[in-house]
Write a protein that holds these residues in place. Structure first.
Motif, PDB file in Angstrom:
ATOM      1  N   ALA A 267      -9.157 -17.940   3.932  1.00 33.36           N
ATOM      2  CA  ALA A 267      -8.986 -18.160   5.372  1.00 33.36           C
ATOM      3  C   ALA A 267      -8.800 -16.856   6.150  1.00 33.36           C
ATOM      4  O   ALA A 267      -8.694 -16.880   7.378  1.00 33.36           O
ATOM      5  CB  ALA A 267      -7.793 -19.071   5.614  1.00 33.36           C
ATOM      6  N   GLY A 268      -8.753 -15.731   5.429  1.00 39.70           N
ATOM      7  CA  GLY A 268      -8.641 -14.443   6.086  1.00 39.70           C
ATOM      8  C   GLY A 268      -7.230 -13.958   6.314  1.00 39.70           C
ATOM      9  O   GLY A 268      -7.009 -13.012   7.081  1.00 39.70           O
ATOM     10  N   LEU A 269      -6.250 -14.593   5.638  1.00 42.38           N
ATOM     11  CA  LEU A 269      -4.869 -14.155   5.782  1.00 42.38           C
ATOM     12  C   LEU A 269      -4.548 -13.029   4.805  1.00 42.38           C
ATOM     13  O   LEU A 269      -4.898 -13.123   3.617  1.00 42.38           O
ATOM     14  CB  LEU A 269      -3.910 -15.325   5.499  1.00 42.38           C
ATOM     15  CG  LEU A 269      -3.609 -16.290   6.635  1.00 42.38           C
ATOM     16  CD1 LEU A 269      -2.655 -17.378   6.160  1.00 42.38           C
ATOM     17  CD2 LEU A 269      -3.023 -15.564   7.825  1.00 42.38           C
ATOM     18  N   PRO A 270      -3.862 -11.983   5.241  1.00 43.35           N
ATOM     19  CA  PRO A 270      -3.341 -11.003   4.281  1.00 43.35           C
ATOM     20  C   PRO A 270      -2.213 -11.655   3.490  1.00 43.35           C
ATOM     21  O   PRO A 270      -1.461 -12.476   4.034  1.00 43.35           O
ATOM     22  CB  PRO A 270      -2.814  -9.883   5.183  1.00 43.35           C
ATOM     23  CG  PRO A 270      -2.454 -10.566   6.462  1.00 43.35           C
ATOM     24  CD  PRO A 270      -3.459 -11.675   6.627  1.00 43.35           C
TER      25      PRO A 270
ATOM     26  N   LYS B  81       1.650  -4.103  12.036  1.00 47.72           N
ATOM     27  CA  LYS B  81       0.370  -3.392  12.010  1.00 47.72           C
ATOM     28  C   LYS B  81      -0.799  -4.387  11.972  1.00 47.72           C
ATOM     29  O   LYS B  81      -1.326  -4.718  10.905  1.00 47.72           O
ATOM     30  CB  LYS B  81       0.307  -2.459  10.803  1.00 47.72           C
ATOM     31  CG  LYS B  81       1.373  -1.366  10.830  1.00 47.72           C
ATOM     32  CD  LYS B  81       1.234  -0.425   9.658  1.00 47.72           C
ATOM     33  CE  LYS B  81       2.240   0.708   9.736  1.00 47.72           C
ATOM     34  NZ  LYS B  81       2.105   1.663   8.610  1.00 47.72           N
ATOM     35  N   PRO B  82      -1.225  -4.877  13.140  1.00 48.62           N
ATOM     36  CA  PRO B  82      -2.319  -5.857  13.182  1.00 48.62           C
ATOM     37  C   PRO B  82      -3.621  -5.344  12.576  1.00 48.62           C
ATOM     38  O   PRO B  82      -4.391  -6.126  12.012  1.00 48.62           O
ATOM     39  CB  PRO B  82      -2.474  -6.158  14.681  1.00 48.62           C
ATOM     40  CG  PRO B  82      -1.774  -5.040  15.384  1.00 48.62           C
ATOM     41  CD  PRO B  82      -0.688  -4.585  14.469  1.00 48.62           C
ATOM     42  N   VAL B  83      -3.870  -4.047  12.680  1.00 44.74           N
ATOM     43  CA  VAL B  83      -5.108  -3.498  12.094  1.00 44.74           C
ATOM     44  C   VAL B  83      -5.072  -3.631  10.575  1.00 44.74           C
ATOM     45  O   VAL B  83      -6.078  -3.990   9.939  1.00 44.74           O
ATOM     46  CB  VAL B  83      -5.303  -2.018  12.501  1.00 44.74           C
ATOM     47  CG1 VAL B  83      -6.487  -1.414  11.755  1.00 44.74           C
ATOM     48  CG2 VAL B  83      -5.511  -1.912  14.003  1.00 44.74           C
ATOM     49  N   GLU B  84      -3.918  -3.372   9.965  1.00 45.81           N
ATOM     50  CA  GLU B  84      -3.783  -3.514   8.518  1.00 45.81           C
ATOM     51  C   GLU B  84      -3.859  -4.981   8.108  1.00 45.81           C
ATOM     52  O   GLU B  84      -4.452  -5.310   7.071  1.00 45.81           O
ATOM     53  CB  GLU B  84      -2.456  -2.901   8.054  1.00 45.81           C
ATOM     54  CG  GLU B  84      -2.199  -2.980   6.560  1.00 45.81           C
ATOM     55  CD  GLU B  84      -3.157  -2.127   5.737  1.00 45.81           C
ATOM     56  OE1 GLU B  84      -3.035  -2.151   4.497  1.00 45.81           O
ATOM     57  OE2 GLU B  84      -4.032  -1.445   6.324  1.00 45.81           O
ATOM     58  N   ARG B  85      -3.284  -5.865   8.916  1.00 54.30           N
ATOM     59  CA  ARG B  85      -3.408  -7.305   8.639  1.00 54.30           C
ATOM     60  C   ARG B  85      -4.872  -7.706   8.596  1.00 54.30           C
ATOM     61  O   ARG B  85      -5.318  -8.416   7.693  1.00 54.30           O
ATOM     62  CB  ARG B  85      -2.683  -8.134   9.714  1.00 54.30           C
ATOM     63  CG  ARG B  85      -1.189  -8.067   9.690  1.00 54.30           C
ATOM     64  CD  ARG B  85      -0.571  -9.304  10.361  1.00 54.30           C
ATOM     65  NE  ARG B  85      -1.055  -9.587  11.700  1.00 54.30           N
ATOM     66  CZ  ARG B  85      -0.527  -9.123  12.817  1.00 54.30           C
ATOM     67  NH1 ARG B  85       0.507  -8.292  12.765  1.00 54.30           N
ATOM     68  NH2 ARG B  85      -1.009  -9.472  13.999  1.00 54.30           N
ATOM     69  N   ASP B  86      -5.610  -7.249   9.588  1.00 53.75           N
ATOM     70  CA  ASP B  86      -7.026  -7.599   9.674  1.00 53.75           C
ATOM     71  C   ASP B  86      -7.813  -7.023   8.500  1.00 53.75           C
ATOM     72  O   ASP B  86      -8.673  -7.698   7.920  1.00 53.75           O
ATOM     73  CB  ASP B  86      -7.590  -7.091  10.997  1.00 53.75           C
ATOM     74  CG  ASP B  86      -9.037  -7.504  11.216  1.00 53.75           C
ATOM     75  OD1 ASP B  86      -9.297  -8.712  11.310  1.00 53.75           O
ATOM     76  OD2 ASP B  86      -9.906  -6.610  11.272  1.00 53.75           O
ATOM     77  N   ARG B  87      -7.505  -5.790   8.131  1.00 52.83           N
ATOM     78  CA  ARG B  87      -8.222  -5.135   7.019  1.00 52.83           C
ATOM     79  C   ARG B  87      -8.008  -5.887   5.710  1.00 52.83           C
ATOM     80  O   ARG B  87      -8.966  -6.213   4.991  1.00 52.83           O
ATOM     81  CB  ARG B  87      -7.751  -3.689   6.873  1.00 52.83           C
ATOM     82  CG  ARG B  87      -8.527  -2.891   5.822  1.00 52.83           C
ATOM     83  CD  ARG B  87      -7.960  -1.496   5.653  1.00 52.83           C
ATOM     84  NE  ARG B  87      -6.701  -1.526   4.910  1.00 52.83           N
ATOM     85  CZ  ARG B  87      -6.626  -1.512   3.573  1.00 52.83           C
ATOM     86  NH1 ARG B  87      -7.727  -1.470   2.837  1.00 52.83           N
ATOM     87  NH2 ARG B  87      -5.453  -1.520   2.974  1.00 52.83           N
ATOM     88  N   LEU B  88      -6.740  -6.177   5.378  1.00 48.84           N
ATOM     89  CA  LEU B  88      -6.453  -6.876   4.124  1.00 48.84           C
ATOM     90  C   LEU B  88      -6.977  -8.308   4.155  1.00 48.84           C
ATOM     91  O   LEU B  88      -7.440  -8.828   3.131  1.00 48.84           O
ATOM     92  CB  LEU B  88      -4.949  -6.869   3.856  1.00 48.84           C
ATOM     93  CG  LEU B  88      -4.341  -5.545   3.397  1.00 48.84           C
ATOM     94  CD1 LEU B  88      -2.838  -5.684   3.194  1.00 48.84           C
ATOM     95  CD2 LEU B  88      -5.001  -5.053   2.102  1.00 48.84           C
ATOM     96  N   GLY B  89      -6.911  -8.943   5.325  1.00 48.73           N
ATOM     97  CA  GLY B  89      -7.432 -10.304   5.432  1.00 48.73           C
ATOM     98  C   GLY B  89      -8.918 -10.363   5.134  1.00 48.73           C
ATOM     99  O   GLY B  89      -9.389 -11.254   4.413  1.00 48.73           O
ATOM    100  N   LYS B  90      -9.673  -9.406   5.656  1.00 52.36           N
ATOM    101  CA  LYS B  90     -11.117  -9.375   5.410  1.00 52.36           C
ATOM    102  C   LYS B  90     -11.431  -9.065   3.943  1.00 52.36           C
ATOM    103  O   LYS B  90     -12.341  -9.653   3.351  1.00 52.36           O
ATOM    104  CB  LYS B  90     -11.781  -8.346   6.324  1.00 52.36           C
ATOM    105  CG  LYS B  90     -11.826  -8.783   7.779  1.00 52.36           C
ATOM    106  CD  LYS B  90     -12.448  -7.712   8.665  1.00 52.36           C
ATOM    107  CE  LYS B  90     -12.539  -8.190  10.109  1.00 52.36           C
ATOM    108  NZ  LYS B  90     -13.080  -7.143  11.017  1.00 52.36           N
ATOM    109  N   LEU B  91     -10.676  -8.134   3.350  1.00 52.33           N
ATOM    110  CA  LEU B  91     -10.897  -7.808   1.940  1.00 52.33           C
ATOM    111  C   LEU B  91     -10.605  -9.011   1.049  1.00 52.33           C
ATOM    112  O   LEU B  91     -11.334  -9.294   0.093  1.00 52.33           O
ATOM    113  CB  LEU B  91     -10.008  -6.628   1.535  1.00 52.33           C
ATOM    114  CG  LEU B  91     -10.400  -5.253   2.069  1.00 52.33           C
ATOM    115  CD1 LEU B  91      -9.351  -4.210   1.688  1.00 52.33           C
ATOM    116  CD2 LEU B  91     -11.768  -4.833   1.524  1.00 52.33           C
ATOM    117  N   GLY B  92      -9.523  -9.729   1.356  1.00 52.11           N
ATOM    118  CA  GLY B  92      -9.183 -10.906   0.560  1.00 52.11           C
ATOM    119  C   GLY B  92     -10.224 -11.989   0.675  1.00 52.11           C
ATOM    120  O   GLY B  92     -10.613 -12.618  -0.321  1.00 52.11           O
TER     121      GLY B  92
END
Length: 367
Positions: A287-290, A328-339
């Motif tokens: 679902a894109g969640l970190p 850190k919303p940018v880090e949340r988004d990065r890890l969410g996309k990688l997951g």
């Protein structure tokens, strides 16, 4: 074409074996029949939406206990209905089913879903003698297979063992996520977790961690999705910590509602002490969640380097990891996309079903 009987304890909307069975039926040219030990005739009270429209036949035996002789007699009679293969999933019922299936000379596939080190000694002892009766023993992770006790391994050959990871229905998750509106509370941040409220899930650590998270993020919210014997104890702990206004307990909810919660959350956390696989973490990643998960072997196998790890018995480490992501919303988004990418490459329900069909075909061919 293979005609397979898949034996389950019961059918629920959260049953991974049931969901897998349906997907196998959807993509195979063979026939899949599901036998439910405890369920009775569903009529209009089916625990699964549109069960009559699914590509599987369902047999129900209405057992009132694990020793219900009438139900076991019905299962034994079902074994004589021309099946090419039997697939078992659960501990005690699976053990009895393997004994009965062996007498009828059916090839047997068995799936192990739980880390054997988190089983009670009695559960392992009940399971162990019948494991060798299976032609193929599939573990849902390498960690599950590695957890077999020494006396279980003595009884087994390497040729009997396989690892097939659980898969999740990515398309269904995507559909729900796409249709779910965003929360209109820009100042709030939501952490969620999904799981049965039992000791091994270790949710009290997450509550204690969240107590410190709220000091920095006063509008943060923590959602517990699921139910279980420890729910009242966790609710009391939230009150004792003074954070009950920031904590919600949803109880059991339908699968689509879980995905809606994912769509409206910022971080997923799982502080388990042990897991066999943990589908909830993989669904959250899809679902894109970190994700912030406990530092245990199974999460290194499943999550790998696309999540943040914290010691299961150290709330402060969960606090640090969660607070970092909330800030850190940018880090949340990065890890969410990688997951999300990792799940699509490694853990699709479609690929899991294809691997099981290959195992079915091999077992029947080897008979």
């Amino acid at each position: 074409m293979i005609r397979a009987l898949i034996f389950l304890n019961s059918i629920t909307h959260t049953s991974i074996p049931f969901e897998l069975s349906v997907r196998i039926a959807e993509i195979t040219e063979g026939e899949i029949v599901i036998a439910s030990f405890y369920d009775d005739d569903f009529d209009d009270q089916s625990p699964v939406e549109d069960i009559a429209d699914l590509p599987v036949d369902v047999r129900t035996f209405g057992a009132t206990s694990r020793f219900d002789q009438k139900a076991w007699s019905a299962f034994h009679n079902e074994l004589n209905q021309g099946y090419d293969l039997i697939h078992t999933h659960h501990n005690f019922s699976g053990s009895v089913a393997r004994l009965l299936a062996t007498k009828e000379d059916h090839p047997i596939v068995n799936t192990e879903h739980r880390n054997h080190r988190s089983n009670s000694p009695l559960q392992n002892i009940v399971n162990a003698p019948t494991l060798p009766l299976a032609d193929r023993i599939v573990s849902n992770s390498q960690i599950t297979q590695d957890s077999f006790r020494w006396y279980e391994r003595l009884l087994l050959k390497d040729s009997q063992l396989d690892v097939i990871h659980n898969g999740v229905d990515i398309e269904r998750i995507d559909n729900v996520i796409t249709e779910t509106p965003n929360l209109n509370e820009e100042s709030s941040l939501r952490i969620c977790t999904v799981g049965r409220m039992v000791p091994v899930k270790n949710q009290s650590t997450l509550l204690r961690a969240f107590d410190s998270v709220v000091e920095e993020h006063q509008q943060a919210e923590l959602l517990f999705v699921g139910d279980g014997p420890l729910r009242s104890e966790l609710e009391t702990l939230a009150v004792d910590l003074g954070i009950n206004d920031n904590v919600q307990f949803t109880g059991e909810v339908p699968r689509h509602r879980v995905y809606e919660i994912f769509a409206q959350s910022d971080v997923f956390a799982m502080p388990s002490i042990a897991e066999g696989f943990c589908v909830a973490v993989v669904e959250a990643m899809a679902a894109g969640l970190p994700v912030v998960v406990s530092d245990i072997p199974i999460f290194h196998e499943v999550v790998d380097d696309v999540g943040i790890f914290a010691q299961a018995n150290d709330p402060s480490q969960f606090t640090t990891a969660i607070s970092k992501l909330l800030s850190k919303p940018v880090e949340r988004d990065r890890l969410g996309k990688l997951g999300s990418r990792r799940v699509r490459e490694q853990f699709s329900l479609e690929e899991t079903a294809k691997q099981y069909i290959e195992v079915y075909e091999q077992c029947v061919a080897d008979l």
